[in-house]
Design a protein around this motif. Sequence first.
Motif, PDB file in Angstrom:
ATOM      1  N   GLY A 174     -37.854 -24.145   9.567  1.00 11.13           N
ATOM      2  CA  GLY A 174     -38.024 -23.376  10.798  1.00 11.13           C
ATOM      3  C   GLY A 174     -36.886 -22.424  11.123  1.00 11.13           C
ATOM      4  N   ALA A 175     -35.946 -22.222  10.215  1.00  6.70           N
ATOM      5  CA  ALA A 175     -34.830 -21.307  10.480  1.00  6.70           C
ATOM      6  C   ALA A 175     -35.352 -19.886  10.632  1.00  6.70           C
ATOM      7  N   ALA A 176     -34.714 -19.126  11.509  1.00  9.49           N
ATOM      8  CA  ALA A 176     -35.131 -17.734  11.684  1.00  9.49           C
ATOM      9  C   ALA A 176     -34.900 -16.953  10.393  1.00  9.49           C
ATOM     10  N   VAL A 177     -33.746 -17.172   9.791  1.00 12.73           N
ATOM     11  CA  VAL A 177     -33.435 -16.521   8.512  1.00 12.73           C
ATOM     12  C   VAL A 177     -32.846 -17.570   7.572  1.00 12.73           C
ATOM     13  N   PHE A 178     -33.362 -17.607   6.376  1.00 14.56           N
ATOM     14  CA  PHE A 178     -32.876 -18.512   5.335  1.00 14.56           C
ATOM     15  C   PHE A 178     -32.251 -17.654   4.236  1.00 14.56           C
ATOM     16  N   PHE A 179     -30.919 -17.715   4.149  1.00 13.95           N
ATOM     17  CA  PHE A 179     -30.195 -16.994   3.107  1.00 13.95           C
ATOM     18  C   PHE A 179     -30.146 -17.909   1.881  1.00 13.95           C
ATOM     19  N   ALA A 180     -30.877 -17.533   0.855  1.00 15.69           N
ATOM     20  CA  ALA A 180     -31.071 -18.432  -0.281  1.00 15.69           C
ATOM     21  C   ALA A 180     -30.615 -17.790  -1.578  1.00 15.69           C
ATOM     22  N   GLU A 181     -29.935 -18.571  -2.367  1.00 20.43           N
ATOM     23  CA  GLU A 181     -29.622 -18.097  -3.711  1.00 20.43           C
ATOM     24  C   GLU A 181     -30.902 -18.019  -4.530  1.00 20.43           C
ATOM     25  N   PRO A 196     -37.492 -17.773  -8.609  1.00 24.70           N
ATOM     26  CA  PRO A 196     -38.519 -17.439  -7.609  1.00 24.70           C
ATOM     27  C   PRO A 196     -39.491 -18.583  -7.357  1.00 24.70           C
ATOM     28  N   GLY A 197     -39.874 -19.297  -8.403  1.00 22.07           N
ATOM     29  CA  GLY A 197     -40.837 -20.387  -8.239  1.00 22.07           C
ATOM     30  C   GLY A 197     -40.281 -21.529  -7.404  1.00 22.07           C
ATOM     31  N   SER A 198     -39.069 -21.969  -7.720  1.00 19.39           N
ATOM     32  CA  SER A 198     -38.500 -23.103  -6.971  1.00 19.39           C
ATOM     33  C   SER A 198     -38.162 -22.685  -5.548  1.00 19.39           C
ATOM     34  N   LEU A 199     -37.683 -21.444  -5.362  1.00 17.31           N
ATOM     35  CA  LEU A 199     -37.390 -20.989  -4.003  1.00 17.31           C
ATOM     36  C   LEU A 199     -38.674 -20.856  -3.187  1.00 17.31           C
ATOM     37  N   ALA A 200     -39.748 -20.387  -3.814  1.00 19.39           N
ATOM     38  CA  ALA A 200     -41.026 -20.265  -3.101  1.00 19.39           C
ATOM     39  C   ALA A 200     -41.533 -21.634  -2.655  1.00 19.39           C
ATOM     40  N   ARG A 201     -41.347 -22.644  -3.493  1.00 24.09           N
ATOM     41  CA  ARG A 201     -41.774 -24.004  -3.104  1.00 24.09           C
ATOM     42  C   ARG A 201     -40.956 -24.497  -1.904  1.00 24.09           C
ATOM     43  N   ILE A 202     -39.658 -24.218  -1.917  1.00 27.17           N
ATOM     44  CA  ILE A 202     -38.793 -24.614  -0.798  1.00 27.17           C
ATOM     45  C   ILE A 202     -39.229 -23.884   0.468  1.00 27.17           C
ATOM     46  N   ALA A 203     -39.500 -22.589   0.348  1.00 27.30           N
ATOM     47  CA  ALA A 203     -39.911 -21.808   1.524  1.00 27.30           C
ATOM     48  C   ALA A 203     -41.241 -22.308   2.074  1.00 27.30           C
ATOM     49  N   ALA A 204     -42.170 -22.652   1.182  1.00 25.13           N
ATOM     50  CA  ALA A 204     -43.474 -23.144   1.632  1.00 25.13           C
ATOM     51  C   ALA A 204     -43.326 -24.452   2.389  1.00 25.13           C
ATOM     52  N   ALA A 205     -42.408 -25.286   1.955  1.00 19.73           N
ATOM     53  CA  ALA A 205     -42.203 -26.580   2.612  1.00 19.73           C
ATOM     54  C   ALA A 205     -41.423 -26.443   3.911  1.00 19.73           C
ATOM     55  N   ALA A 206     -40.518 -25.445   3.969  1.00 20.10           N
ATOM     56  CA  ALA A 206     -39.604 -25.345   5.107  1.00 20.10           C
ATOM     57  C   ALA A 206     -40.106 -24.398   6.195  1.00 20.10           C
ATOM     58  N   GLY A 207     -40.884 -23.393   5.823  1.00 25.44           N
ATOM     59  CA  GLY A 207     -41.430 -22.460   6.798  1.00 25.44           C
ATOM     60  C   GLY A 207     -40.407 -21.659   7.580  1.00 25.44           C
ATOM     61  N   PRO A 208     -39.426 -21.037   6.931  1.00 25.28           N
ATOM     62  CA  PRO A 208     -38.491 -20.186   7.674  1.00 25.28           C
ATOM     63  C   PRO A 208     -39.176 -18.901   8.120  1.00 25.28           C
ATOM     64  N   GLY A 209     -38.542 -18.224   9.100  1.00 27.98           N
ATOM     65  CA  GLY A 209     -39.090 -16.956   9.566  1.00 27.98           C
ATOM     66  C   GLY A 209     -39.064 -15.896   8.485  1.00 27.98           C
ATOM     67  N   ARG A 210     -37.998 -15.892   7.735  1.00 26.93           N
ATOM     68  CA  ARG A 210     -37.909 -14.987   6.592  1.00 26.93           C
ATOM     69  C   ARG A 210     -36.890 -15.534   5.599  1.00 26.93           C
ATOM     70  N   VAL A 211     -37.018 -15.105   4.372  1.00 29.47           N
ATOM     71  CA  VAL A 211     -36.080 -15.492   3.323  1.00 29.47           C
ATOM     72  C   VAL A 211     -35.338 -14.247   2.863  1.00 29.47           C
ATOM     73  N   VAL A 212     -34.029 -14.363   2.793  1.00 33.46           N
ATOM     74  CA  VAL A 212     -33.190 -13.281   2.274  1.00 33.46           C
ATOM     75  C   VAL A 212     -32.494 -13.824   1.036  1.00 33.46           C
ATOM     76  N   ILE A 213     -32.785 -13.234  -0.098  1.00 32.62           N
ATOM     77  CA  ILE A 213     -32.227 -13.786  -1.334  1.00 32.62           C
ATOM     78  C   ILE A 213     -30.891 -13.119  -1.675  1.00 32.62           C
ATOM     79  N   THR A 214     -30.015 -13.922  -2.248  1.00 34.45           N
ATOM     80  CA  THR A 214     -28.697 -13.463  -2.686  1.00 34.45           C
ATOM     81  C   THR A 214     -28.420 -14.079  -4.055  1.00 34.45           C
ATOM     82  N   HIS A 215     -27.242 -13.712  -4.629  1.00 32.87           N
ATOM     83  CA  HIS A 215     -26.745 -14.428  -5.813  1.00 32.87           C
ATOM     84  C   HIS A 215     -27.733 -14.346  -6.975  1.00 32.87           C
ATOM     85  N   VAL A 216     -28.203 -13.127  -7.254  1.00 33.23           N
ATOM     86  CA  VAL A 216     -29.107 -12.891  -8.394  1.00 33.23           C
ATOM     87  C   VAL A 216     -28.262 -12.390  -9.563  1.00 33.23           C
TER      88      VAL A 216
END
Length: 256
Positions: A174-181, A196-216
């Motif tokens: 439920g975080a407004a913004v999830f800064f994710a590696e 992308p696959g593992s992060l998408a699974r985390i996002a689906a389970a957590a339901g943040p407002g948006r995901v901002v990816i870093t550390h690519v």
Amino acid sequence: MRVTVLGSGTGIPAPDRCPTGFRVDVSGACWLLDLGSGTLRRLAESGGRPNDVTRILLTHLHPDHTADLVPFLFASRHGEGGRTAPLELVGPTGTDAWIHELLAAYGRWVAPRFPFSVRESLDGEFLLGGVRVTVRQMAHEAWSVGYRLESGGGALAFSGDTGEHAGVVELARGAAVFFAECSFPEGGGTATHLTPGSLARIAAAAGPGRVVITHVYPPVDPEAQAAAVRARWGGEVTAARDLEVFEVHPAGPVRP
Ligand SMILES: [Zn+2]
């Protein structure tokens, strides 16, 4: 809360991305969350000074997340007549021993002449300056953590470096913004970084407002990596850029 991305990259040098670092302005204070090399200069570009910083949170002790601590301490000792305000360093287990080894290596050039304290946590919840801080151990080094910061009804989550792990879901829920590696492309993952696959699974389970990816990791294109997460999760996903600013209000994230 206001987050300025100081470093959206990795330990591999890139012309437009410093290694990991964030500036978090919250409850009238200026915090840093990780400070990889170059992020201190990005702090200056964002209008901040080391002496403005009251607290530094570290996700883990790898150089791409901590290297600018030495120039930070050097600037605190010698800049603007020397820092006098207290500084708290927050990090996982081992941070206190590590910082004292660093201080021993650089000696009097960086030794703090101001009140300096270290708080270690691998898993916990506490209030810092009116901000509720949640710490969870991540799947990276044994001593790696992620953070959730809550203030004024809004929440931010920072994964640090991690593999797929229930603790990441908990931080991001439920975080407004999830800064994710999102270090590696699909098929190139490890147990200690996200794809992308593992992060998408985390996002689906957590339901943040948006995901901002870093550390690519180069040569993967962060924009393509964000698109790959978006294709799997369907929510709002963007790739962070250095000096990008995010405002979080109780009603949700607003980009100025
Ligand atoms: Zn890293």
